[in-house]
Design a protein around this motif. Structure first.
Motif, short mmCIF file in Angstrom:
data_model
loop_
_atom_site.label_atom_id
_atom_site.label_comp_id
_atom_site.label_asym_id
_atom_site.label_seq_id
_atom_site.Cartn_x
_atom_site.Cartn_y
_atom_site.Cartn_z
N VAL A 37 -20.53 9.04 27.09
CA VAL A 37 -21.16 10.38 26.92
C VAL A 37 -22.57 10.39 27.65
N LEU A 38 -22.48 11.22 28.67
CA LEU A 38 -23.74 11.52 29.02
C LEU A 38 -24.46 13.00 28.54
N GLN A 92 -26.16 9.14 38.75
CA GLN A 92 -25.73 8.61 37.22
C GLN A 92 -24.31 8.87 36.86
N ILE A 93 -23.58 10.17 37.23
CA ILE A 93 -22.52 10.52 36.95
C ILE A 93 -21.54 9.62 37.74
N LYS A 94 -21.93 8.96 39.03
CA LYS A 94 -21.13 8.25 39.71
C LYS A 94 -21.16 6.78 39.31
N GLN A 95 -22.41 6.32 38.73
CA GLN A 95 -22.28 4.86 38.19
C GLN A 95 -21.81 5.04 36.82
N PRO A 136 -19.20 9.11 33.27
CA PRO A 136 -18.96 9.33 31.52
C PRO A 136 -17.51 10.08 31.52
N ASN A 137 -17.08 10.48 30.18
CA ASN A 137 -15.97 10.88 30.08
C ASN A 137 -16.12 12.34 29.84
N VAL A 138 -17.37 12.52 29.33
CA VAL A 138 -17.89 13.95 28.74
C VAL A 138 -19.41 13.83 29.04
N ILE A 139 -19.76 15.29 29.50
CA ILE A 139 -21.25 15.60 29.60
C ILE A 139 -21.56 16.49 28.82
#
Ligand SMILES: [Zn+2]
Length: 392
Positions: A183-184, A286-289, A292-295
């Motif tokens: 989760v981000l 951040q999203i690429k590395q 996350p399954n959910v933001i």
């Protein structure tokens, strides 16, 4: 020859001095000599460095542990201050070569006890994080400096337009279950929405107390230049609305059309080009590395719960009700959900300054976790079905 002369000498001494007093005196003398030589040799070896780490250096480390730690901790800080600046480079070259030879001998010298102390000394935040925490506690209601300092935040190495650090915290699942969801959590995309930061800190405190089944990455201040501006601003230091600037499909045309439709709004300026802002470059990375399954993106002050994603939306979070706002050119919902299939929950708190009450914050987090539980169960179910196609 040599043997003979030695024998001769010894026997000569024995036979030439038959007097017992002289013999005793000679014996005592030679014992004293042997003792002196033994003492000398022992000192020589222990000072000489034949076994330095085992005895000599170990004693030094035990007697003066603070000194060693004090000497090595500035190195640690320098290292951690240098790494972030070269963050982009460091990711490609994870082991900066010059640091190693300087640092490792210190570790060896300090010894086992010193390593424990060194590990403990890495717990306090770096100067960058400590200063960020102090500034944040002074600015944002609901953020305690002590919570922040002990929160294991890390400098990402990336910076805002004005050079402020972008700080993150990684929270690991309490029980390491296989395939724990990621989760981000992001706040202060808009710098004038201070309550978003206080709420996120409150959620992190709950996680610290109660644990979490998920792996979290938390970026409590995406737009530090806006947040620390006097007064705080929605936009970043380039005057760009970060939630209109992400590189979404057809950004240039859609932004222009949207701009014409809603009229000029300085506080929603999408920027000159898609993804132009350093804060958004960092977010996209951040999203690429982290994948996350959910933001979850925390905003204010519209007092609603917004959602973009295919999985059924959360109906409620605390007192906030679901009210889909739709996506905008360059918005996170558009960028992450529509373009990458990652569900995005946008929480719009009802007050931009003060965070909700503790009770409301707890209820929101409880509702969120119930939704996450349903969501991740469905994800596991789907992947289990996909991995056993023969069963059906
Ligand atoms: Zn906002």
């Amino acid at each position: 020859m040599a043997n003979g002369s030695f024998k001769k000498k010894g026997s000569a001494q024995g036979s030439a001095n038959p007097n017992p007093k002289v013999l005793v005196a000679g014996w005592i003398g030679s014992m004293v000599l042997v003792a002196l030589i033994t003492v000398f040799v022992t000192y020589q070896f222990s000072d000489d460095g034949t076994e330095p780490e085992a005895s000599g250096a170990g004693q030094v480390a035990q007697n003066e542990p603070e000194q060693d730690v004090v000497q090595s901790s500035p190195d640690t800080q320098i290292e951690s201050e240098v790494t972030p600046q070269d963050g982009q480079v460091a990711e490609n070259e994870p082991e900066p070569e010059p640091a190693k030879p300087q640092f490792m001998p210190d570790l060896k010298l300090v010894g086992r006890q010193g390593i424990v102390q060194l590990a403990a000394s890495s717990l306090p935040p770096s100067d960058i994080v400590a200063s960020w925490c102090r500034d944040l506690a002074a600015r944002v209601p609901g953020v305690e400096s002590s919570d922040c300092m002990s929160g294991a935040f890390a400098d990402s190495g990336h910076k805002s337009v004005n050079g402020r650090p972008l700080i993150v915290r990684q929270i690991d699942p309490t029980q390491k279950a296989a395939g724990s969801g990621r989760v981000l959590l992001i706040a202060a995309t808009h710098g004038d929405e201070l309550s978003s930061v206080g709420t996120v800190f409150n959620w992190m405190n709950i996680m610290a107390d109660e644990g979490t089944p998920y792996e979290w990455k938390v970026a409590p201040v995406l737009n530090p230049d806006g947040l620390f501006h006097e007064p705080p601003t929605r936009v970043n230091a380039n005057g760009v609305d970060l939630n209109r600037n992400l590189p979404t499909a057809g950004w240039a045309k859609e932004s222009r059309d949207y701009w014409r439709r809603v009229g000029f709004e300085k506080r929603r300026f999408p920027g000159e080009s898609a993804g132009s802002e350093p804060e958004n470059k960092w977010l996209a990375e951040q999203i690429k590395q982290f994948k996350p399954n959910v933001i979850i993106s925390m905003h204010a002050p519209y007092g609603v719960l917004d959602y973009d994603g295919d999985f059924p939306a959360p109906r409620k979070m605390g007192s906030l009700n679901l009210h889909r706002l739709g996506v905008y050119p360059g918005s996170l919902g558009n960028f992450a959900s529509r373009m990458q299939g990652i569900p995005v929950i946008t929480v719009e708190l009802d007050n931009a300054d003060e965070p909700p009450s503790d009770r409301e914050i707890e209820q929101m987090f409880s509702d969120l976790n119930n939704w996450l539980d349903r969501y991740f169960r469905s994800v596991r179910q789907a992947s289990a079905n996909n991995s056993t196609p023969e069963a059906g």
